[in-house]
Design a protein around this motif. Structure first.
Motif, PDB file in Angstrom:
ATOM      1  N   ILE A 457     -49.231  52.934  31.715  1.00 14.42           N
ATOM      2  CA  ILE A 457     -48.408  52.148  32.640  1.00 14.42           C
ATOM      3  C   ILE A 457     -47.153  52.928  33.027  1.00 14.42           C
ATOM      4  O   ILE A 457     -46.861  53.972  32.436  1.00 14.42           O
ATOM      5  N   LYS A 458     -46.430  52.396  33.974  1.00 16.51           N
ATOM      6  CA  LYS A 458     -45.299  53.161  34.492  1.00 16.51           C
ATOM      7  C   LYS A 458     -44.219  53.389  33.431  1.00 16.51           C
ATOM      8  O   LYS A 458     -43.539  54.407  33.438  1.00 16.51           O
ATOM      9  N   GLU A 459     -44.099  52.449  32.496  1.00 16.07           N
ATOM     10  CA  GLU A 459     -43.121  52.653  31.421  1.00 16.07           C
ATOM     11  C   GLU A 459     -43.490  53.875  30.582  1.00 16.07           C
ATOM     12  O   GLU A 459     -42.612  54.560  30.044  1.00 16.07           O
ATOM     13  N   ASP A 460     -44.802  54.126  30.444  1.00 15.17           N
ATOM     14  CA  ASP A 460     -45.240  55.310  29.695  1.00 15.17           C
ATOM     15  C   ASP A 460     -44.819  56.582  30.416  1.00 15.17           C
ATOM     16  O   ASP A 460     -44.414  57.565  29.793  1.00 15.17           O
ATOM     17  N   ALA A 462     -42.266  56.780  32.365  1.00 14.77           N
ATOM     18  CA  ALA A 462     -40.811  56.863  32.177  1.00 14.77           C
ATOM     19  C   ALA A 462     -40.495  57.529  30.845  1.00 14.77           C
ATOM     20  O   ALA A 462     -39.580  58.356  30.741  1.00 14.77           O
ATOM     21  N   GLU A 463     -41.263  57.187  29.835  1.00 13.49           N
ATOM     22  CA  GLU A 463     -41.007  57.786  28.528  1.00 13.49           C
ATOM     23  C   GLU A 463     -41.283  59.291  28.544  1.00 13.49           C
ATOM     24  O   GLU A 463     -40.519  60.083  27.983  1.00 13.49           O
TER      25      GLU A 463
ATOM     26  N   MET B 222     -32.281  52.048  29.813  1.00 16.31           N
ATOM     27  CA  MET B 222     -32.242  52.796  28.566  1.00 16.31           C
ATOM     28  C   MET B 222     -30.825  53.305  28.301  1.00 16.31           C
ATOM     29  O   MET B 222     -30.418  53.442  27.149  1.00 16.31           O
ATOM     30  N   GLU B 254     -41.229  50.828  24.873  1.00 18.14           N
ATOM     31  CA  GLU B 254     -41.682  51.960  25.682  1.00 18.14           C
ATOM     32  C   GLU B 254     -40.631  52.223  26.759  1.00 18.14           C
ATOM     33  O   GLU B 254     -40.441  51.353  27.611  1.00 18.14           O
ATOM     34  N   PRO B 255     -39.927  53.305  26.769  1.00 13.99           N
ATOM     35  CA  PRO B 255     -39.894  54.348  25.748  1.00 13.99           C
ATOM     36  C   PRO B 255     -39.305  53.850  24.419  1.00 13.99           C
ATOM     37  O   PRO B 255     -38.561  52.880  24.411  1.00 13.99           O
ATOM     38  N   SER B 256     -39.641  54.590  23.364  1.00 13.18           N
ATOM     39  CA  SER B 256     -39.131  54.252  22.037  1.00 13.18           C
ATOM     40  C   SER B 256     -38.262  55.374  21.513  1.00 13.18           C
ATOM     41  O   SER B 256     -38.404  56.522  21.934  1.00 13.18           O
ATOM     42  N   PRO B 290     -43.518  45.981  28.410  1.00  4.24           N
ATOM     43  CA  PRO B 290     -43.800  44.872  29.334  1.00  4.24           C
ATOM     44  C   PRO B 290     -44.779  43.835  28.760  1.00  4.24           C
ATOM     45  O   PRO B 290     -44.656  42.647  29.055  1.00  4.24           O
TER      46      PRO B 290
END
Lengths: 788, 339
Positions: A457-460, A462-463, B222, B254-256, B290
């Motif tokens: 997903i997009k959060e991944d 971002a990470e 973040m 996420e992120p962590s 999410p």
């Protein structure tokens, strides 16, 4: 996972110190647990050639050597006997250091000067003491005067990474190299996979059938004319640095591929494969199988096995079987590279209590597309070290190819989510360095390689960008927007009040375990059918002593008091806000906070009661009654009160029954405990106060003393006084209770001060007399009191 | 009579002058001014005087009385002062003797540190949320993106009551419980006991304390997570404290990240507490996943949030230099009295 630094350098050029690399990788998401730097403790060690060896003039067991270390010839005295002139040896010069913090200094041995030390493998820290016999003799062609660390390969080191469960791709050197390349903006080099194969085809010898979708892919390749033997030194060394013992060249190749690419593989001896076929199937319930480690295991139908036409030959993803093991005389082998459902492997491995390098990797769900390159790499290595000849053709059963995941994300969203200002070009660069394919500017269209199943997903995304960009480059910004008011709930405030009141009453706060032993119910003398014995039971406790969730806070308090007493502490006063867990008609128990107080030494019942009275007064709890309680088995039958608040039971307080205190190790010591349900008293708590005008008119105080039956409680007397004199009484105070001399058996003398006051005028004697006499009358009629 | 009065005056004043304590002074007063006193008896004899003499003598007698009274008053004050001074000089006490006071107890060190941390977050607008310790597997794991058989379950050795109920392994289940109950903006910390099936030794306890934090609102970034934790670290460990954010993996963020603070014992030079590294890992956190927001009924397309969690026991131990975690749960009063 241990990654030998030099192995890593095969795939990425890093002109950096190992520690620098480790720190940078930690900050980009590959957490380093430990760095082992080879030869770190060795300094000023060089190679030298013994050009002359003589006996020590004054010591039979010593020899005097002249050693050429290129720039000079130095004299060294040694006790070693395995050396001769012409030998090239490691020399620790004057001022050098060796492992274990050893420092070498110039000195004299039996009067002869010695300017250093010739070293054994043990002294250099590269071998065990017992495996070493004398000085290490280096090969004849070793150059002299060079750093021993270079000659012995004591450079680089091993970096041990903590690999999190979402990153199976990092469970191999190559995966870490990919991370390093992204971190240092360096190029990732491809894996060498070329090899030759013969005209023959594997299909003449073998077929593979997958009977269960838990196996996602199975690739088989055959090697013939295998020459089982030791692996070359370089391979052995790398395996050992990575923490894997070298077995033989074939097994070593399988381990090498696993350590390098993160793909476990297995080699079977073809002669033990019945029926020319491999079947991947579920095990039978109670199927017996002896694994490579020689242990017979009992399988069940949840487990996946690799079988041939007649029998199981391996537990899928966990360990191979003894029955098809590669031996010294093995001639033909089958390489298996497969892919299995991670959860299934995890459960199997857990059930069998067998965790292997393979299962650790498989249980995290490996990319099935990795199998192909891993097989090629294995064949390449076979050829490279001359372990056999690769048979032509391959069997690759792969029912459902895993395709790369695609997603779209806007760079603007990424920056707004992270609170950063990363350029789109940098974002693309980062993603591409992680082998993602990226198109677009306004919207990034990303194709994620299949080895990154964690990126969905997009959060991944971002990470990924954040970690390579550097978390420490993200600004530190206070939360903006609507101000949020922090609020304490009434209950939270009351708990604070309780704690503060306990502290000002001289008690120390304790914290105890919430689980306990079911035996404590016997220790506090609960009846067999006491409802408190019904507790929440832990199905996998640390032991019976910690197997139930407590339903009362008294046992933990008794344990604490008993422990203090056993340690010779003369007095103790402790309180705990102890949660209890009461099973109810719901899936979750009723969790209630209890105030538990415990004390011994220089205290009595009334010390305990005073603490509770103070608390109730601070909390503004009204309609409080302390009722005599003779039935609670934990307490002294004559010294226990049930606390009633607004006619509801709120807890118990009293002197602990001597049997109970003995159970906790007390001898001839009176112990007092109370347990009060906080919710019950909080419900009756009124913290608001209202001002009442100070009295304008004087009060009149009259004392009253009476003889009364011993059975009548002070509480009953007070009730009668208050009821009879309500109209004028402002307060009453007990000032004397006496039994003994001059008082007849069965009676006691009780004396009160009664304060009378009128709000709207000065009291006249007649008014006071009228009420006082009413009280006297009530006492004698209702309680048979004799006024004195 | 006038002479008599004069004589009385002289004698009285003389005797007043001689009196050395309040008792003697009182005797003088009785002798002259008492009901049967000399002056009184003279005044009583005034009836025999002529109407012309009476006012004159009366006036003189009053003057004499006032003079004696004045002298008495004056002498009385002097004597009182003297007596007071004598008393003061005799009443010296040993001020180094111990005082008498109500015994005051004390809070457990875990509570003290927790209170301190709570105050800091309270100042940043964080309320305290709570949740059950015997918790549904759903809240402890599934709603946090940790389904059954997820490898992360192995990392947390869990006490099970049954298939659906566990002893919470973290304070994180309160995240989803809070989101279910509260509409954003959410800003809470969740302190509480958590359980892991680790046998107890000097550094492990099957029961310990965590503090969770959760912020959900529109536009949370973040950078806000960093800002909040930086502020906390500086307030709690000291203004000079530095933080280091390292990427990590938690299924529910996420992120962590994991966060190290510069060692609050040695200041970063390296010591036993930081194992020579100069840094101490104190917490983990990240942007709320999410899936977790959705489990809490919050639309991740509208809101974002961050969460963090830290182990309290280790902070308590480092802060007070306690080397064995078991001391925290033994409750030896000699230990408890030290905080």
């Amino acid at each position: 996972m241990k990654v030998p630094y030099k192995w890593l350098l095969d795939y990425v050029d890093l002109d950096k110190d190992i520690r620098e690399v480790a720190d940078a990788l930690t900050l980009s998401g590959s957490k380093v647990e430990e760095v082992e730097e080879f030869g770190r403790e060795i300094s000023r060690g060089v190679t030298g050639k013994i050009i002359k060896r003589e006996k020590h003039p004054d010591a039979d067991k010593l020899q005097v050597c002249q050693v050429d270390v290129k720039d000079e010839v130095i004299q060294i005295v040694t006790g070693a006997t395995n050396i001769k002139e012409g030998d090239i040896v490691p020399v620790a010069l004057h001022g050098s250091t060796l492992p274990g913090g050893i420092k070498i200094k110039r000195g004299k041995l039996r009067g002869v000067e010695s300017n250093g030390m010739m070293c054994s493998e043990f002294e250099l820290g590269i071998a065990n003491e017992d495996s070493v016999h004398g000085i290490m003799i280096l090969p004849e062609d070793t150059p002299i005067g060079v750093d021993v660390k270079d000659v012995l390969g004591l450079t680089g080191g091993v970096i041990d990474f903590e690999i999190t469960s979402n990153r199976p791709d990092c469970f191999g050197v190559y995966g870490i190299a990919r991370e390093a390349a992204a971190t240092f903006k360096a190029a990732l080099k491809p894996v060498e996979t070329s090899f030759k194969e013969d005209e023959d085809t594997i299909r003449n010898y073998l077929s593979v059938e997958i009977q269960d979708p838990l196996c996602r892919r199975y690739i088989a390749k055959m090697i013939k004319n295998v020459k089982v033997g030791p692996s070359p030194e370089w391979m052995k060394q790398r395996l050992e640095e990575a923490g894997v013992r070298s077995i033989n060249n074939i097994v070593d190749i399988t381990n090498y591929v696993m350590l390098e690419l993160g793909q476990p593989m297995h080699a079977f001896d073809y002669r033990y494969i019945d029926g020319k076929k491999i079947i991947v199937r579920r095990a039978e319930d109670n199927e017996r199988f002896i694994t490579l480690d020689g242990v017979e295991r009992s399988l069940d139908s949840s487990m996946l096995v690799i079988a041939d036409g007649a029998k199981a030959v391996g537990i899928a993803g966990v360990m191979g079987g003894q029955n098809s093991e590669v031996k010294d005389d093995t001639n033909t082998i089958v390489f298996e590279i497969a892919n299995f459902n991670g959860s299934n492997i995890r459960i199997t491995s857990k059930k069998l209590g067998l965790r292997t390098e393979a299962s650790t990797r498989f249980e995290k769900d490996i990319d099935p597309n990795l199998a192909e390159i891993a097989m090629k790499r294995a064949c390449h290595l076979v050829e490279l070290i001359g372990a056999g000849e690769v048979v032509g053709g391959v069997i690759d059963v792969y029912p459902k190819r895993l395709e790369p995941h695609r997603l779209e994300v806007s760079p603007e969203w990424i920056n707004s989510f992270l609170g950063t200002d990363v350029e789109v070009s940098r974002m693309k660069e980062i993603l591409e360095s992680l082998e993602m394919k990226v198109e677009g500017e306004e919207i990034l269209k990303i194709e994620v390689p299949t080895f990154r199943q964690d990126v969905r997903i997009k959060e991944d995304i971002a990470e990924e960008i954040a970690r390579i960009y550097g978390y420490n480059n993200i600004p530190s910004v206070k939360i903006k927007g609507e101000a949020v008011e922090a609020i304490k709930t009434t209950e939270q405030k009351l708990i604070e009040t309780v704690k503060n009141t306990m502290v000002s009453s001289g008690l120390y706060e304790g914290i105890t375990y919430s689980f306990t032993s079911p035996k404590v119910f016997d220790s506090i003398r609960l009846k067999e059918d006491d409802p408190l014995r019904k507790a929440v039971v832990i199905s996998n406790p640390l032991g019976e002593d910690f197997s139930i969730m407590r339903t009362t806070g008294i046992p933990s308090m008794m344990e604490v008091l008993g422990r203090n007493y056993a340690r010779g502490i003369k007095e103790a006063g402790i309180f705990e806000i102890a949660r209890v867990y009461l099973p109810q008609d719901d899936i979750l128990p009723d969790e209630r906070d209890r105030l538990v107080i415990g004390m011994y030494g220089n205290v009595d019942f009334y010390s305990l009661k005073g603490v509770i009275e103070n608390l109730l007064s601070v909390l503004g709890v009204d309609r409080v009654d302390f009722e005599s309680e003779g039935e609670n088995p934990t307490f002294h039958p004559g010294r226990c009160a049930r606390l009633m608040v607004r006619r509801k039971p709120a807890g118990f307080l009293g002197e602990v029954h001597p049997d109970v205190s003995e159970n906790y190790g007390f001898e001839d010591e009176r112990v007092y405990v109370a347990e009060i349900d906080l919710k019950t008293i909080f419900e009756a708590s009124r913290l608001e106060r209202k001002y009442r005008a100070l009295p304008k008119f004087p009060s009149v105080t009259r004392d009253i003393a009476m003889l009364i039956s011993d059975d009548v409680t002070v509480g009953e007397i007070e009730n009668v006084i208050m009821r009879a004199g309500r109209e004028l009484i402002e307060s009453i105070k007990l000032f004397d209770v006496y039994k003994g001399k001059q008082i007849p058996e069965g009676l006691k003398s009780v004396a009160y001060s009664i304060v009378y006051r009128k709000e709207n005028g000065t009291l006249k004697d007649e008014e006071v007399n009228r009420v006082h006499e009413k009280i006297v009358k009530a006492l004698s009629e209702k309680l048979k009191a004799q006024l004195r | 009579m006038r002479e008599q009065l004069e004589k009385i005056k002289i004698e009285a004043l003389e005797e007043v002058g001689k009196a050395s304590n309040s008792q003697e002074l009182d005797e003088v007063r009785v002798k002259y001014l008492g009901k049967k006193g000399l002056l009184t008896s003279i005044l009583r004899g005034m009836g025999s005087l002529s109407p012309e003499e009476r006012p004159v003598i009366g006036k003189t007698a009053n003057e004499v009385r006032e003079e004696i009274e004045g002298a008495l008053e004056e002498a009385k004050r002097k004597i009182k002062d003297r007596e007071k001074n004598i008393r003061l000089s005799q009443e010296k006490i040993d001020v180094t003797m111990p005082g008498r006071a109500n015994v005051i107890g004390g809070l457990h060190p875990v509570t003290k540190v927790l209170d301190e941390i709570r105050e800091i977050f309270f100042g940043m607008g964080f309320s305290v949320a709570e949740g059950p310790e015997v918790e549904l597997d759903y809240y402890n794991f599934e709603a946090l993106n940790i389904p059954k058989n997820h490898p992360a379950r192995d990392e947390q050795d869990t006490f099970y009551i049954n298939d659906r109920v566990v002893l919470r392994t973290q304070t994180s289940p309160v995240q989803v419980r809070t989101m279910e109950k509260t509409k954003p903006p959410i800003r809470v910390i969740v302190p509480g006991k958590v359980y892991r099936s680790d046998a107890s030794d000097a550094t492990h306890s099957p029961i310990f304390f965590q503090i969770e934090g959760l912020v959900v609102d529109k536009g949370i970034t973040m950078a806000n997570l960093k800002g909040t934790l930086d502020t906390f670290a500086k307030r709690f460990f000291g203004e000079k404290t530095k933080t280091k954010f390292r990427p990590h993996h938690f299924p529910f963020t996420e992120p962590s990240c994991e966060v190290d603070v510069s060692c609050f014992v040695c200041g970063g030079d390296g010591c036993r507490v930081c194992k020579g590294s100069g840094w101490v890992e104190i917490l983990g956190g990240g942007m709320v996943h999410p899936d977790v927001l959705r489990a809490g009924g919050i639309d991740p397309e509208v809101y974002s949030g961050f969460a963090f969690g830290m182990g309290l026991d280790r902070i308590v131990m480092a802060k007070y230099g306690i080397d064995d975690i078991r001391l925290l749960y033994e409750n030896d009063v000699r230990f408890l009295k030290q905080f």
